[in-house]
Design a protein around this motif. Structure first.
Motif, PDB file in Angstrom:
ATOM      1  N   TYR A   3       0.815  -1.203   0.000  1.00 48.98           N
ATOM      2  CA  TYR A   3       0.000   0.000   0.000  1.00 48.98           C
ATOM      3  C   TYR A   3       0.850   1.255   0.000  1.00 48.98           C
ATOM      4  O   TYR A   3       0.353   2.357  -0.201  1.00 48.98           O
ATOM      5  CB  TYR A   3      -0.971   0.024   1.185  1.00 48.98           C
ATOM      6  N   THR A   6       1.898   3.593  -3.758  1.00 52.84           N
ATOM      7  CA  THR A   6       1.299   4.813  -4.309  1.00 52.84           C
ATOM      8  C   THR A   6       2.041   6.061  -3.893  1.00 52.84           C
ATOM      9  O   THR A   6       1.809   7.135  -4.435  1.00 52.84           O
ATOM     10  CB  THR A   6      -0.168   4.929  -3.848  1.00 52.84           C
ATOM     11  N   SER A 211      -6.779   9.028  -2.022  1.00 51.92           N
ATOM     12  CA  SER A 211      -6.217   7.691  -1.847  1.00 51.92           C
ATOM     13  C   SER A 211      -5.312   7.622  -0.621  1.00 51.92           C
ATOM     14  O   SER A 211      -5.429   6.717   0.220  1.00 51.92           O
ATOM     15  CB  SER A 211      -5.449   7.288  -3.102  1.00 51.92           C
ATOM     16  N   ASP A 475      -6.815   1.210  -3.896  1.00 49.93           N
ATOM     17  CA  ASP A 475      -6.145   1.401  -5.187  1.00 49.93           C
ATOM     18  C   ASP A 475      -7.111   1.165  -6.346  1.00 49.93           C
ATOM     19  O   ASP A 475      -7.122   1.928  -7.326  1.00 49.93           O
ATOM     20  CB  ASP A 475      -4.957   0.441  -5.316  1.00 49.93           C
ATOM     21  N   GLU A 479      -8.319   3.849  -9.052  1.00 49.89           N
ATOM     22  CA  GLU A 479      -8.043   3.514 -10.443  1.00 49.89           C
ATOM     23  C   GLU A 479      -9.305   3.621 -11.285  1.00 49.89           C
ATOM     24  O   GLU A 479      -9.262   4.077 -12.442  1.00 49.89           O
ATOM     25  CB  GLU A 479      -7.458   2.106 -10.538  1.00 49.89           C
TER      26      GLU A 479
END
Length: 502
Positions: A3, A6, A211, A475, A479
């Motif tokens: 994680y 990103t 996010s 994610d 996305e």
């Protein structure tokens, strides 16, 4: 931890920190942080970026420039009025004769009805007498002094007002007007394309913050899980049902999770700075996103099996700009052709000078009008004009090929964007399935640990799987958002009302 992957996209925001340090300060050194009141949604960030983006400002100026060039080309239809003047100092005066002049005179002879020269005659014979040089000797002369034919031209002032009206320039003026019009339209279309790029950059930065904020909360939850597990293991150690190794394993895992939480927090700060910079805000601006503390709704699936590509081509501003480029190349070819055609213009002028010679030599301003036509016919330039025309033809062919290539790339882009969007929804649905299983796995592992039938390793493995499932779900959700945005951009529907005002 996956994680944390990103965070890589936030590294670019670190340039903001570097720039501040180079200026001798850091965000913490700011006098007072800026803030946006209330909760700010995505559309507000878009508008702020469109108003402050330097690239869009430059494009607006390019549009204004193209507009002025179009007006300049239109002015060629109208007559041009110009004034030219000057002053000249001459060292010497102007004299027609080098000395005084003696001119023979004539008298009227009634017998012949004509004028006869007054000549010296022989008294005996009455015949004219010639001098030593063989010429007859006049009996009377007219004196023209040299001074009478000498003119003062030491100080000369002159000027002219001219008017030129093009009549036929080989089609050059018409072609230039169409060319500049195409250039203005192309500039506007490129402005629309840049607007979409800015919006996409804002969306990417916005969802990056959302996010990382979700992963920050997830990391906090993971730390809390490990902290709770650590307390239980310490109690079990005191009761003798756990080993020191179990305690150390949980403590190491907890410390690693706390380090990861700090990294996510730092990444969140950097991503906020990146979003602020894209929107033209100070990097220390404090704001709250409308989606950062709420569950983000999954957008409805918008990817179709196929698209009307002609409609897509018509919506894409880049392609419209290329089409105007073809038109500009066509008109440039017409301009090149005009160099091989006759040019005709009407010319008028009023010329004046001091001194003037209109009524004798007078030291005063006086002038006169003149009107005429000027015709230019190219005859032979050793193929230079023809080569220029053929070069313009080649440029038009290049522009057409560029458009065809761009259409192929747009078609590929739409297909890829549609495929990625469909895959993002599939991935999201799979992550939701995995998430439900991970939640159940963690619940059963925790219950088994309390009942004494599972080890700390089993619980930590379940917690790690739970963390991974939630991270993948975040994610996948982000996305989906970005793929939808990218698909809209590819289809030319990202911001239909976009445009740059003059």
């Amino acid at each position: 931890m996956k994680y944390l992957s990103t965070l890589r996209s936030c590294l670019a925001a670190g340039l903001v920190i570097i720039g501040l340090e180079a200026a001798g300060r850091t965000p913490a050194d700011s006098e007072a942080p800026h803030s946006l009141p209330g909760v700010t949604n995505l559309e507000t960030f878009r508008q702020m970026a469109l108003e402050s983006n330097k690239q869009l400002m430059m494009q607006r100026e390019r549009i204004r420039k193209a507009g002025y060039q179009k007006k300049e080309a239109f002015a060629a239809y109208l007559p041009a009025i110009d004034f030219a003047g000057g002053y000249m100092y001459n060292q010497r005066e102007l004299s027609i004769f080098d000395s005084d002049q003696l001119l023979p005179t004539k008298s009227f002879d009634p017998k012949t009805g004509t004028y006869q020269f007054n000549l010296v005659t022989d008294p005996a014979t009455g015949a004219p007498i010639k001098g030593p040089d063989g010429h007859y000797i006049p009996s009377t002369v007219a004196l023209i002094p040299k001074e009478a034919m000498t003119y003062d031209i030491h100080n000369v002032f002159f000027g002219a007002i001219t008017l030129t009206q093009p009549i036929f320039m080989g089609g050059k003026i018409v072609a230039l007007n169409k060319l500049t019009k195409a250039a203005e339209i192309a500039a506007k279309e490129l402005g629309n394309a840049e607007t979409e790029n800015v919006i996409y950059a804002v969306d990417a930065a916005y969802w990056q913050v959302v996010s990382l904020k979700a992963k920050y909360r997830l990391a906090q939850s993971y730390v809390n899980l490990l902290d709770s597990l650590g307390r239980n293991v310490h109690l079990m150690l005191e009761e003798g049902v756990a080993t020191r190794s179990d305690v150390l394993s949980v403590d190491v895992k907890l410390n690693a999770a706390q380090v990861d939480l700090t990294k996510v927090e730092n990444g969140l700060v950097l991503s906020r700075m990146a979003l602020a910079q894209v929107c033209g805000l100070p990097v220390d601006t404090q704001f709250t996103l409308a989606d950062e503390d709420n569950d983000v709704a999954v957008p409805a699936e918008g990817a179709a099996a196929s698209y009307d590509m002609e409609a897509v081509y018509a919506r894409r501003p880049e392609l419209r700009a290329l089409e105007q480029g073809i038109e500009a190349a066509r008109q440039q070819k017409r301009v090149a052709l005009s160099t091989m055609l006759p040019n005709l213009a009407l010319v008028g002028a009023y010329e004046f000078s001091n001194p003037n010679m209109y009524d004798g030599f007078k030291k005063s301003f006086k002038g006169a009008f003149s009107v005429g036509a000027m015709l230019t016919i190219p005859i032979w330039h050793w193929g230079g004009n023809m080569s220029k025309y053929r070069a313009a033809e080649s440029d038009e062919v290049i522009r057409r090929l560029e458009l065809e290539n761009a259409r192929e790339m747009v078609s590929l882009q739409v297909s890829q964007a549609s495929f990625k969007t469909q895959e993002s929804y599939k991935t999201y649905r799979m992550t939701m399935t995995n998430l439900a299983k991970a939640d159940e796995n963690l619940r059963t592992a925790t219950l088994a640990f309390r009942e004494g039938v599972a080890t700390t390793d089993n619980v930590m493995a379940a917690q790690t799987a739970w963390l991974k499932a939630h991270s993948e779900k975040i994610d996948a959700l982000i996305e989906v958002q970005l793929c939808q945005t990218y698909l809209s951009k590819a289809l030319g529907t990202l911001y239909p009302q976009s445009g740059i005002e003059n």
